[in-house]
Design a protein around this motif. Structure first.
Motif, PDB file in Angstrom:
ATOM      1  N   ALA A 197       0.837  -1.209   0.000  1.00  0.00           N
ATOM      2  CA  ALA A 197       0.000   0.000   0.000  1.00  0.00           C
ATOM      3  C   ALA A 197       0.864   1.249   0.000  1.00  0.00           C
ATOM      4  O   ALA A 197       0.596   2.202  -0.743  1.00  0.00           O
ATOM      5  CB  ALA A 197      -0.941  -0.007   1.210  1.00  0.00           C
ATOM      6  N   ARG A 225      -1.670   8.178   2.730  1.00  0.00           N
ATOM      7  CA  ARG A 225      -2.658   7.612   1.809  1.00  0.00           C
ATOM      8  C   ARG A 225      -2.751   6.089   1.983  1.00  0.00           C
ATOM      9  O   ARG A 225      -3.846   5.518   1.884  1.00  0.00           O
ATOM     10  CB  ARG A 225      -2.297   7.969   0.365  1.00  0.00           C
ATOM     11  N   ARG A 256      -6.170   3.795   2.697  1.00  0.00           N
ATOM     12  CA  ARG A 256      -6.536   2.575   1.987  1.00  0.00           C
ATOM     13  C   ARG A 256      -6.737   1.411   2.956  1.00  0.00           C
ATOM     14  O   ARG A 256      -7.615   0.561   2.758  1.00  0.00           O
ATOM     15  CB  ARG A 256      -5.434   2.199   0.985  1.00  0.00           C
ATOM     16  N   GLU A 277       0.710   3.873  -3.043  1.00  0.00           N
ATOM     17  CA  GLU A 277       0.163   5.192  -2.747  1.00  0.00           C
ATOM     18  C   GLU A 277       1.262   6.247  -2.667  1.00  0.00           C
ATOM     19  O   GLU A 277       0.981   7.444  -2.731  1.00  0.00           O
ATOM     20  CB  GLU A 277      -0.615   5.160  -1.428  1.00  0.00           C
TER      21      GLU A 277
END
Lengths: 86, 86
Positions: B11, B20, B24, B15
């Motif tokens: 992630a 961010r 998520r 991102e």
DNA sequence: CATGCTTACGGATCACGTAACCATG
DNA sequence: CATGGTTACGTGATCCGTAAGCATG
């Protein structure tokens, strides 16, 4: 699903019993039983038959074991990769 | 190493920033930072460069990301396999 | 009654979120 | 001062081991 749970089902399968899997994993029986239960609950599938003398993988269990070994192998390769070429 | 940590590094990479990635993953920033730190500590390797505006994978980080995606893919296949032919 | 799986329960550890802090543009 | 990462800290959840229970040969 956790890597510990995967190691646990592999150990149960190879040792044929929770008691012996526990020894291999340096645990007592209860956590081994509980790891397996939690995984079976999460997947909604029974992975082992409970026999009087131990544990025997179901059909789903055998399929899952193959996945589990593949995943643990990939984890090992990841570790070795970083350890080697650092 | 845990599957949560693997999802976390993927992630962050996709991102480009912890903030961010946290969104998520439905988390706040601190646990995301800590998951990454714990993994880097365990592996003994820095996986991301800390830039002023976000995070950028190191060479080791890029190698590890490829492993991480493979492992998470295998986990997904394991789940689907059991869900399908039950 | 020996072996092996499971359940109950208490205590330690882990992992989160809030809040505060630090750095950069 | 806005954005983004990290540290401090308190609390709830997780997970273990001990102890007790249950089933089978």
């Amino acid at each position: 699903m956790s890597l510990d749970q995967l190691e646990t089902v592999v150990a149960i399968a190879e040792e044929g019993a929770v008691v012996r899997a526990a020894r291999r994993l340096h645990l007592t029986q209860p956590p081994v039983t509980r790891r397996l239960q939690a995984l079976e609950d999460e997947l909604g599938v029974q992975l082992f038959e409970r026999l009087p003398n131990g544990m025997r993988p179901t059909d789903a269990g055998r399929r899952f074991l193959s996945h589990a070994r593949a995943i643990l192998g990939a984890v090992e390769r990841a570790r070795e990769d970083l350890a080697t070429e650092s």
